[in-house]
Design an enzyme around this catalytic site. Structure first.
Site, short mmCIF file in Angstrom:
data_model
loop_
_atom_site.label_atom_id
_atom_site.label_comp_id
_atom_site.label_asym_id
_atom_site.label_seq_id
_atom_site.Cartn_x
_atom_site.Cartn_y
_atom_site.Cartn_z
N MET A 83 -7.82 10.43 8.33
CA MET A 83 -8.41 11.07 7.30
C MET A 83 -9.01 12.43 7.41
O MET A 83 -9.29 12.66 8.39
CB MET A 83 -9.29 10.16 6.50
CG MET A 83 -8.69 8.90 6.25
SD MET A 83 -9.72 7.39 5.58
CE MET A 83 -10.59 6.69 7.01
N ASP A 89 0.82 -1.18 -0.02
CA ASP A 89 -0.07 0.21 0.10
C ASP A 89 0.94 1.13 -0.11
O ASP A 89 1.96 1.15 0.41
CB ASP A 89 -0.71 0.00 1.26
CG ASP A 89 -2.15 -0.07 1.22
OD1 ASP A 89 -2.68 0.77 2.14
OD2 ASP A 89 -2.77 -0.73 0.24
N LYS A 115 -3.48 3.17 -3.56
CA LYS A 115 -4.62 4.10 -4.49
C LYS A 115 -4.08 5.20 -4.92
O LYS A 115 -4.26 5.83 -5.80
CB LYS A 115 -5.88 3.89 -3.63
CG LYS A 115 -6.49 2.72 -3.77
CD LYS A 115 -8.12 3.01 -3.21
CE LYS A 115 -8.32 1.82 -2.29
NZ LYS A 115 -9.49 2.03 -1.34
N1 SAH Z 1 -5.29 1.14 8.75
C1 SAH Z 1 -4.72 2.13 9.19
C2 SAH Z 1 -5.53 3.49 8.74
C3 SAH Z 1 -5.79 3.45 7.27
S1 SAH Z 1 -6.95 4.95 6.90
C4 SAH Z 1 -4.12 2.64 10.40
O1 SAH Z 1 -4.48 1.62 11.29
O2 SAH Z 1 -3.23 3.38 10.66
C5 SAH Z 1 -5.16 6.24 6.38
C6 SAH Z 1 -5.30 7.30 7.34
O3 SAH Z 1 -4.63 6.75 8.48
C7 SAH Z 1 -4.93 8.45 7.00
O4 SAH Z 1 -5.66 9.31 6.22
C8 SAH Z 1 -4.16 9.17 8.27
O5 SAH Z 1 -5.36 9.66 8.94
C9 SAH Z 1 -3.98 7.79 9.12
N2 SAH Z 1 -2.35 7.60 9.03
C10 SAH Z 1 -2.12 6.53 8.49
N3 SAH Z 1 -0.68 6.48 8.53
C11 SAH Z 1 -0.30 7.54 9.44
C12 SAH Z 1 0.79 8.01 9.96
N4 SAH Z 1 1.94 7.58 9.64
N5 SAH Z 1 0.65 9.34 10.65
C13 SAH Z 1 -0.25 10.05 10.65
N6 SAH Z 1 -1.64 9.42 10.22
C14 SAH Z 1 -1.61 8.38 9.71
#
Ligand code: SAH
Length: 507
Positions: free
Chosen positions: A175, A42, A63
């Protein structure tokens, strides 16, 4: 005709890659990667994790930045199809954060279940908790917050949802950083105090981490002013204040240094690059290990080497780690083991060569004071007329032979393995093109890297950091134009040189 029963290898591991810091992958996730035939990864899964699966085929299905937009349905179908290909394959599906916290992992699991493909779920460290943690914000804290909720800022459910959450102490918004203005307004309208502390953490747990703080009323403005964008987690709640005392990660000495958040390519012409990678990671670099050679069986399958062993020269010379690995592989194939070496004395060059022998229960009889053919030739404890057999690759240089023959020692050489150039796969090449600096630990690394130059990729104009003056000369001879030399022959000095190269490139 009887129907042969076939057990398909088809298997899907849905793996949470963690939030960004490659150290936050679980051991189970690492294990699944190591056994994967194909890895579908991803946008939010740190590509550094692909170092656990160097032999797997890797496919980027993020995506974001995908050349053509790929829908979730297409990703589901791709997972199923990949697992079924080639009579069944092990697929690792690497997803940012945790598998089931947004990111639609549940749908991918459903697709596997519907297609009858066995699967496992390897939970990951979610950014919802880890990004605040790396910003020094605990999501619960005794007498400050006893509950938290993770919500998406993307679906515009708005007011009603926020009213339902009114008893929850800490809110974690994933998000929708762009919607912060309206989310904050709706939270206030739903009864939350506008003065509630709030913080937004972008690229949490990575060396690109940035944090903006304020209150529910001001956070959207603060985020805009700081220029923070996705991916980001916003924390709303009293716990945000704890950052004042618990801030740690973005206060550490290595954080924000010249290599912080930069891709540093580490070229490898043999094993042993990982120690350098660790030094670079500690300075915040994203390390890309690029193997430039691979080892193959000798062209006669090792016959010459085996024959020479049986003939029994008095001394066996092993001048690399790979020679040890290849020797034992050869013995094994021939149905032999270490006892086949019992009649020989063994000289090993380099501490890792001796160590690798020791791991196989064989003690080297002689190790020269300093690694290098010259030292072995001068110090090997043999009398004129005595014989030494050098098991090596087709690339062995003449220095050892000349040195020993000058002392009247009878030198023979047999090809034990071959060293061939290896080109990085397309994913790696893409990342290599974007590296801030490339480290070179030997002249042969410089030559192999230069040989990769073509119309699409010209490493010769990229900044390189060379291990020492000899490597630097070899690099310049190979055509590199931006060479920074390490001041001493140590990994730290090489990392310092990489930092200077990055600073010079920026300046
Ligand atoms: N499954 C993921 C979330 C996926 S949705 C999890 O558990 O973290 C995608 C969102 O995750 C992004 O829009 C952001 O809000 C958050 N995100 C993912 N990685 C991040 C990071 N390193 N720092 C801050 N936000 C993050």
């Amino acid at each position: 005709m009887t129907q042969a029963s076939t057990t398909s290898r088809a298997f899907v591991s849905l793996i949470g890659a963690g939030p960004g810091d490659p150290g936050l992958l679980t051991l189970r996730g690492q294990h699944a990667l190591q056994h994967a035939d194909v890895v579908l990864f991803d946008y939010l899964a740190n590509p550094e994790l692909l170092r656990w699966c160097p032999d797997a085929r890797t496919v980027y299905v993020g995506k974001k930045g995908f050349s053509e937009y790929i829908t979730q349905e297409q990703i589901n179908a791709l997972i199923v199809q990949t697992a079924q290909e080639n009579g069944g394959q092990r697929v690792a599906r690497l997803k940012g954060g945790d598998v089931f916290v947004f990111g639609r992992g549940g749908e991918e699991a459903e697709a596997c279940a519907e297609a009858g493909i066995p699967f496992e779920i390897v939970p990951g460290v979610t950014s919802a908790i880890a990004a605040p943690a790396y910003a020094g914000i605990p999501v619960t804290h005794r007498s400050v917050a006893r509950s938290f909720a993770v919500l998406t800022g993307n679906t515009r459910e708005g007011g009603a949802q926020y009213e339902r959450l009114s008893g929850v102490d800490t809110l974690l918004l994933l998000m929708g950083v762009r919607n912060l203005d309206s989310i904050a307004a709706e939270l206030i309208a739903a009864g939350r105090d506008p003065q509630t502390p709030a913080a937004t953490v972008q690229w949490g747990t990575t060396h690109q981490q940035r944090v903006a703080t304020g209150t529910l009323e001001t956070i959207a403005q603060a985020v805009r002013e700081a220029g923070l964008e996705a991916p980001a987690v916003t924390v709303v709640g009293e716990v945000v204040k704890l950052r004042d005392t618990l801030r740690w990660f973005d206060n550490m000495p290595g954080f924000g240094g010249p290599l912080s958040g930069k891709t540093v390519a580490v070229t490898r012409t043999r094993d042993g690059a990982s120690a350098l990678s660790d030094v670079l990671r500690a300075r915040g670099a994203d390390v890309l290990e690029v193997p430039l050679i691979r080892f193959e069986a000798a062209s006669d399958g090792g016959e010459a080497a085996l024959g020479a062993l049986r003939d029994g020269a008095g001394w066996l010379l092993l001048t690399s780690n790979q020679a040890v690995t290849a020797l034992f592989a050869l013995l094994d194939t021939a149905g032999l083991d270490a006892r086949a070496l019992a009649h020989l004395n063994i000289a090993a060059v380099g501490p890792s060569t001796a160590r690798s022998l020791a791991e196989r229960g064989v003690r080297a009889d002689f190790v020269p004071s300093t690694p290098g053919a010259r030292h072995l030739a001068a110090e090997l404890p043999l009398q004129p007329g005595e014989a030494a057999l050098h098991l090596t690759s087709q690339l062995a240089e003449d220095e050892l032979q000349k040195g020993l023959e000058a002392r009247g020692i009878v030198y023979t050489r047999a090809e034990l393995y071959r060293t061939e150039a290896a080109a990085p796969d397309l994913n790696k090449l893409e990342r290599l093109k974007n590296a801030a600096v490339i480290t070179l630990a030997s002249g042969s690394a410089a030559r192999h890297l230069a040989a990769l130059a073509d119309a699409d990729f010209n490493p010769l104009n990229m900044p390189v950091a060379a291990m020492g003056p000899q490597t630097a000369d070899a690099a310049r001879d190979a055509g590199f134009t931006r060479v920074t030399v390490a001041e001493t022959a140590s990994l730290d000095a090489l990392a310092d040189a990489a930092e200077r190269a990055v600073v010079d490139a920026a300046g």
